[in-house]
Write a protein that holds these residues in place. Structure first.
Motif, mmCIF file in Angstrom:
data_model
loop_
_atom_site.group_PDB
_atom_site.id
_atom_site.type_symbol
_atom_site.label_atom_id
_atom_site.label_comp_id
_atom_site.label_asym_id
_atom_site.label_seq_id
_atom_site.Cartn_x
_atom_site.Cartn_y
_atom_site.Cartn_z
ATOM 1 N N ARG A 11 -18.973 -18.815 36.384
ATOM 2 C CA ARG A 11 -19.440 -17.914 35.328
ATOM 3 C C ARG A 11 -19.739 -16.503 35.813
ATOM 4 N NH1 ARG A 11 -24.516 -20.377 32.752
ATOM 5 N NH2 ARG A 11 -24.429 -18.337 31.728
ATOM 6 N N LEU A 12 -19.717 -16.276 37.107
ATOM 7 C CA LEU A 12 -20.016 -14.942 37.620
ATOM 8 C C LEU A 12 -18.805 -14.025 37.472
ATOM 9 C CD1 LEU A 12 -21.986 -15.700 40.914
ATOM 10 C CD2 LEU A 12 -22.910 -15.136 38.661
ATOM 11 N N SER A 13 -19.067 -12.789 37.064
ATOM 12 C CA SER A 13 -17.994 -11.805 36.967
ATOM 13 C C SER A 13 -17.666 -11.272 38.356
ATOM 14 C CB SER A 13 -18.428 -10.646 36.067
ATOM 15 O OG SER A 13 -19.452 -9.891 36.707
ATOM 16 N N PRO A 14 -16.499 -10.668 38.530
ATOM 17 C CA PRO A 14 -16.177 -10.058 39.827
ATOM 18 C C PRO A 14 -17.219 -9.027 40.241
ATOM 19 C CG PRO A 14 -14.197 -10.237 38.492
ATOM 20 C CD PRO A 14 -15.351 -10.618 37.606
ATOM 21 N N GLU A 15 -17.765 -8.290 39.277
ATOM 22 C CA GLU A 15 -18.782 -7.290 39.579
ATOM 23 C C GLU A 15 -20.065 -7.935 40.088
ATOM 24 O OE1 GLU A 15 -15.726 -5.784 37.056
ATOM 25 O OE2 GLU A 15 -17.088 -7.471 36.690
ATOM 26 N N GLN A 16 -20.444 -9.068 39.508
ATOM 27 C CA GLN A 16 -21.646 -9.770 39.953
ATOM 28 C C GLN A 16 -21.457 -10.339 41.358
ATOM 29 O OE1 GLN A 16 -21.913 -12.401 36.569
ATOM 30 N NE2 GLN A 16 -23.657 -11.261 35.709
ATOM 31 N N VAL A 17 -20.291 -10.903 41.615
ATOM 32 C CA VAL A 17 -20.006 -11.415 42.955
ATOM 33 C C VAL A 17 -20.047 -10.278 43.972
ATOM 34 C CG1 VAL A 17 -18.246 -12.472 44.438
ATOM 35 C CG2 VAL A 17 -18.656 -13.380 42.139
ATOM 36 N N ALA A 18 -19.479 -9.129 43.591
ATOM 37 C CA ALA A 18 -19.482 -7.972 44.491
ATOM 38 C C ALA A 18 -20.904 -7.510 44.778
ATOM 39 C CB ALA A 18 -18.666 -6.840 43.876
ATOM 40 N N GLU A 19 -21.775 -7.572 43.775
ATOM 41 C CA GLU A 19 -23.169 -7.166 43.982
ATOM 42 C C GLU A 19 -23.869 -8.108 44.955
ATOM 43 O OE1 GLU A 19 -27.253 -6.318 41.430
ATOM 44 O OE2 GLU A 19 -25.328 -6.460 40.386
#
Length: 236
Positions: free
Chosen positions: A108-116
């Protein structure tokens, strides 16, 4: 206190939001049929709680306030201040909540959240060279967990996991834990977080739950050891 609660209820009924202007003192006196002194005391209570903000000058007045997460954490920490909360108490809750949190976030994590999350991990990409850096890395690792909880979209879950992370971070700094770097524990903890992110990205909830549970057990043992060091420091 009863009038303060009545004003809070009225704010909710009216659908007011942080930043919205509240009625003036005269209108509040008329609306709640209370004396000037009672209304002023109620407003002081609400200001102390962070639910009312008062501004002076042109355009000033009383406005609906928003209690910040940091202030709420501080107030809750005050509640527990004299209750002798132990590391075991904190980790009993973390072990119950965080593996389930991890499982629900799988896929459920977006690429942006994973990057953060990866950006947070980059703060401790190398083992610490001294105790001060070791403490800073531990605080950053706790920030990883707090941010992960915020991604759940469950405000209550995010708040409580963030609160426990803040308590542990405060203990690390103010009790001056971690008197020397431990490269083995750094490697194991970082390895867990790398495994966790991989499981979250591929949508493997069972693996995410297992990795987080193992990470929490390791963290509990580590923090209980540090708690014993502090106790020995004061007793000895």
């Amino acid at each position: 206190m009863r009038v303060a609660e009545a004003i809070k209820d009225w704010v909710v009924e009216q659908g007011l939001h942080p930043g919205d202007r509240l009625p003036g003192e005269a209108e509040l006196i008329a609306r709640f049929r209370m004396s000037k002194g009672t209304i002023r005391e109620a407003m002081r209570i609400l200001q102390a709680q962070g639910l009312v903000e008062t501004k002076t000058g042109p355009g000033g007045g009383s406005f609906v306030g928003a209690v910040s997460k940091d202030r709420a954490h501080a107030l809750l920490a005050n509640y527990f201040y004299f209750r002798n909360i132990t590391i075991a108490d904190i980790y009993q809750v973390r072990i119950a909540l965080e593996p389930e949190l991890a499982a629900t976030l799988a896929g459920r994590l977006s690429p942006e959240q994973v990057a953060e999350l990866r950006a947070i991990m980059a703060r401790y990409a190398e083992p610490a060279v001294d105790a001060e850096e070791e403490r800073a890395q531990h605080v950053d690792s706790l920030a990883f967990h707090a941010r992960l909880a915020e991604f759940a979209g469950n405000a209550m879950l995010g708040f409580f996991i963030g609160f426990m992370a803040q308590i542990l971070a405060d203990l690390t700094v103010y009790k001056r834990l971690y008197t020397s770097p431990n490269h083995e524990l750094w490697e194991r903890g970082r390895g867990h977080q790398i495994e966790l992110l991989a499981a979250l990205e591929r949508g493997d909830g069972a693996a995410a739950r297992r990795v987080m549970a193992s990470h929490m057990e390791m963290a509990r043992a580590l923090m209980e050891d540090q708690e014993a060091v502090v106790m020995k420091r004061f007793i000895g």
